[in-house]
Design an enzyme around this catalytic site. Structure first.
Site, PDB file in Angstrom:
ATOM      1  N   SER A 134       0.826  -1.209   0.000  1.00 54.98           N
ATOM      2  CA  SER A 134       0.000   0.000   0.000  1.00 54.98           C
ATOM      3  C   SER A 134       0.856   1.253   0.000  1.00 54.98           C
ATOM      4  CB  SER A 134      -0.921   0.031   1.222  1.00 54.98           C
ATOM      5  OG  SER A 134      -1.668   1.228   1.201  1.00 54.98           O
ATOM      6  N   LYS A 188      -4.466  -6.926   3.274  1.00 59.31           N
ATOM      7  CA  LYS A 188      -4.495  -5.797   2.324  1.00 59.31           C
ATOM      8  C   LYS A 188      -5.926  -5.524   1.853  1.00 59.31           C
ATOM      9  CE  LYS A 188      -2.964  -2.547  -0.431  1.00 59.31           C
ATOM     10  NZ  LYS A 188      -3.899  -2.284  -1.466  1.00 59.31           N
ATOM     11  N   HIS A 191      -7.550  -3.662   4.566  1.00 58.10           N
ATOM     12  CA  HIS A 191      -6.993  -2.305   4.515  1.00 58.10           C
ATOM     13  C   HIS A 191      -7.782  -1.487   3.496  1.00 58.10           C
ATOM     14  CE1 HIS A 191      -4.558   0.660   2.348  1.00 58.10           C
ATOM     15  NE2 HIS A 191      -3.891   0.871   3.461  1.00 58.10           N
ATOM     16  N   ASN A 192      -8.000  -2.058   2.331  1.00 55.06           N
ATOM     17  CA  ASN A 192      -8.718  -1.328   1.292  1.00 55.06           C
ATOM     18  C   ASN A 192     -10.185  -1.101   1.647  1.00 55.06           C
ATOM     19  OD1 ASN A 192      -6.274  -1.575  -0.031  1.00 55.06           O
ATOM     20  ND2 ASN A 192      -7.215  -1.866  -2.025  1.00 55.06           N
ATOM     21  N   GLU A 195     -10.125   1.732   3.796  1.00 53.92           N
ATOM     22  CA  GLU A 195      -9.840   2.889   2.910  1.00 53.92           C
ATOM     23  C   GLU A 195     -11.146   3.396   2.269  1.00 53.92           C
ATOM     24  OE1 GLU A 195      -6.481   2.253   0.110  1.00 53.92           O
ATOM     25  OE2 GLU A 195      -7.934   2.639  -1.479  1.00 53.92           O
TER      26      GLU A 195
HETATM   27  C1  6PG Z   1      -3.196   1.309  -1.708  1.00 57.84           C
HETATM   28  C2  6PG Z   1      -4.445   1.411  -2.527  1.00 57.84           C
HETATM   29  C3  6PG Z   1      -4.214   0.787  -3.866  1.00 57.84           C
HETATM   30  C4  6PG Z   1      -5.203   1.243  -4.914  1.00 57.84           C
HETATM   31  C5  6PG Z   1      -6.552   0.647  -4.767  1.00 57.84           C
HETATM   32  C6  6PG Z   1      -7.644   1.555  -5.240  1.00 57.84           C
HETATM   33  O1  6PG Z   1      -3.297   0.782  -0.625  1.00 57.84           O
HETATM   34  O2  6PG Z   1      -2.150   1.773  -2.163  1.00 57.84           O
HETATM   35  O3  6PG Z   1      -5.503   0.781  -1.885  1.00 57.84           O
HETATM   36  O4  6PG Z   1      -4.149  -0.597  -3.680  1.00 57.84           O
HETATM   37  O5  6PG Z   1      -5.279   2.607  -4.957  1.00 57.84           O
HETATM   38  O6  6PG Z   1      -6.538  -0.495  -5.583  1.00 57.84           O
HETATM   39  O7  6PG Z   1      -8.773   0.809  -5.250  1.00 57.84           O
HETATM   40  P1  6PG Z   1     -10.063   1.207  -6.032  1.00 57.84           P
HETATM   41  O8  6PG Z   1      -9.695   1.366  -7.489  1.00 57.84           O
HETATM   42  O9  6PG Z   1     -10.969   0.040  -5.815  1.00 57.84           O
HETATM   43  O10 6PG Z   1     -10.561   2.483  -5.445  1.00 57.84           O
END
Ligand code: 6PG
Length: 475
Positions: A134, A188, A191-192, A195
């Site tokens: 990330s 991860k 984590h997302n 996010e």
């Molecule tokens: C990170 C982000 C990275 C990416 C995501 C965006 O941790 O660096 O999460 O993995 O920006 O894939 O996800 P979306 O396209 O689903 O918003």
């Protein structure tokens, strides 16, 4: 710096997209000789010409040449699109590799795919690691947060290298061995999911302050800048402030106001919600965040509905200062609740999938380099340090107290938004989760009675043991 010779590169990297290129530069900055390969050789050539005349990098223009550059047992990091492209690269590599060679999948792969690949490669005598990375482009270049999973042997092989390229926090690298199999990619994924939840909460504060309070882009930039100097200090608040400062070169208007209001996604947030449902570990803030990205896609219908479904005027006519303070305090509480939902899911998944996760280590890895890094993670880490088996962050005395101190702010934001007709579903979901979680009695007894009424699904009683069924319809 000496150019590494054949068979001398410590790491091979497949996939010279932006993340791959930046990770190569990060690795070579730290002194590791790297071999690179890309499916289209032009991209490799271009990369070598542009970046690396002086760098510690060797190109392979065929996979055979690339594999030949690597020190044995080999370690290969693959950064290609998740799904079938990842399978295709692994398949092509297999005949070229030998016992104990290590393949690392550094993409956002679905954890079920990672489990399948772990089994497949183990059968072939190879090592495999699912590595969550990330921090976006900048993270990859200057220090990402790394979430490795796989066998301890696989981790031991690349530990020094991962520790060297990871983000550092208080002198410690933001990487730790998290657990076996698909554990790294699972962490991860969550984590997302978090996010998505935090981004949705921020989007709601924007909408509230813009449509509800009439704040302009410069006003908003100032608010988020101010917030970033408080308990809300975090990467996402920081970039939000910067976004509101950016003007479109062509029109001079705030760029964000010119961006179409339809949010895209690659799926990791949705996978989090899917698996949370599967494991029966509620993550309503994340679910709502996924749903709101979906709903944003219905632009034409929304425009049509706006003509026929009027609500109250969005504009609030009281003093904005007090409302902004409520929003700030409510955002902190809702952020903690979002982390709580994600971490409760991790704790459940750890048992279900036998990851044996150490949540304190997970939070430690998230404190720098990643997208959800935030000052509050220090308190969250402390909560798991004191009580490693904590079932839910809301039960941590310190964080619980902080949320209690802000529950009225959450209520003020939810009720004012409802009154003004402004959608704040993530705030509402956070508040409802808090109220449901702290409620010793829920109306699930009625749900059970209904299930028994129409489907003879039986129920348990509060006053005696056993399983019961009633013929509810009187003859
Ligand atoms: C990170 C982000 C990275 C990416 C995501 C965006 O941790 O660096 O999460 O993995 O920006 O894939 O996800 P979306 O396209 O689903 O918003």
């Amino acid at each position: 710096m000496a150019i590494p010779g054949v068979g001398n590169c410590e790491m091979g990297l497949v996939g010279l997209g932006v993340m791959g290129r930046n990770l190569v530069l990060n690795l070579t900055d730290k002194g590791f000789p790297v071999a690179v390969y890309n499916r289209t050789p032009e991209r490799t050539r271009e990369f070598m010409e542009r970046e690396v005349t002086w760098q510690n990098i060797r190109p392979g223009y065929t996979l055979e040449e690339f594999v030949g550059l690597l020190r044995r047992p080999r370690a290969i990091l693959i950064l290609v699109t998740a799904g079938s492209p990842m399978d295709a690269v692994i398949e092509e590599l297999l005949p070229l590799l030998g016992p104990r060679d290590l393949i690392i999948d550094g993409g956002n792969s679905h954890f079920i795919d990672t489990s399948r690949r772990s089994r497949l490669l183990a059968e072939k005598g190879l090592l495999f690691m699912g590595l969550g990375i990330s921090g976006g482009e900048q993270g990859a270049r200057h220090g990402p947060s790394l979430m490795p999973g796989g066998s301890p042997e696989a981790y031991a092989r690349v530990q020094t290298l991962l520790e060297a390229i990871a983000a550092q926090k208080d002198g410690k690298p933001c990487v730790a061995y998290l657990g076996n199999g698909s554990c790294g990619h699972y962490v991860k994924m969550v984590h997302n999911g978090i996010e998505y939840g935090l981004m949705q909460l921020l989007a709601e504060t924007y909408d509230f302050m813009k449509r509800g309070l009439g704040l302009t882009a410069p006003d908003l930039a100032a608010v988020y800048e101010g917030w970033n100097h408080t308990e809300l200090h975090s990467y996402l608040v920081e970039i939000t402030a910067k976004i509101f400062r950016r003007q479109d070169e062509a029109t001079g208007q705030p760029l964000v106001e010119l961006i179409l209001d339809q949010a895209k996604q690659k799926g990791t947030g949705m996978w989090t919600s899917w698996d949370a449902m599967d494991l029966q570990s509620p993550t309503p803030v994340i679910d709502v965040a996924v749903g709101m990205r979906d709903l944003s896609g219905y632009k034409v219908q929304r425009e049509e509905a706006a003509q026929v479904l009027p609500g109250p005027p969005a504009r609030y006519h009281g003093a904005p200062g007090a409302i902004i303070t409520h929003l700030q305090r409510a955002l902190y509480a809702a952020m903690v609740i979002t982390y709580a939902q994600g971490l409760a899911l991790l704790s459940r998944a750890s048992r279900a999938y036998r990851y044996d996760l150490n949540l304190e280590a997970v939070v430690r890895v998230w404190r720098a380099g990643c997208i959800i890094r935030a000052a509050v993670l220090e308190d969250i880490r402390g909560a798991y340090q004191t009580q490693p088996g904590l079932p839910n962050l809301l039960l941590d005395p310190r964080l619980g107290k902080e949320i209690l101190a802000r529950q009225n702010d959450l209520r003020a934001v939810a009720s004012l938004a409802a009154h003004q007709g402004l959608p704040v579903p993530a705030f509402m979901a956070a508040l409802a989760y808090f109220d449901a979680y702290r409620s010793p009695v829920l109306p699930a007894n009625l749900t059970q009675a209904q299930r028994d009424f129409f489907g003879a699904h039986t129920y348990e009683r509060v006053d005696m043991p056993g399983v019961f069924h009633t013929e509810w319809e009187e003859e």
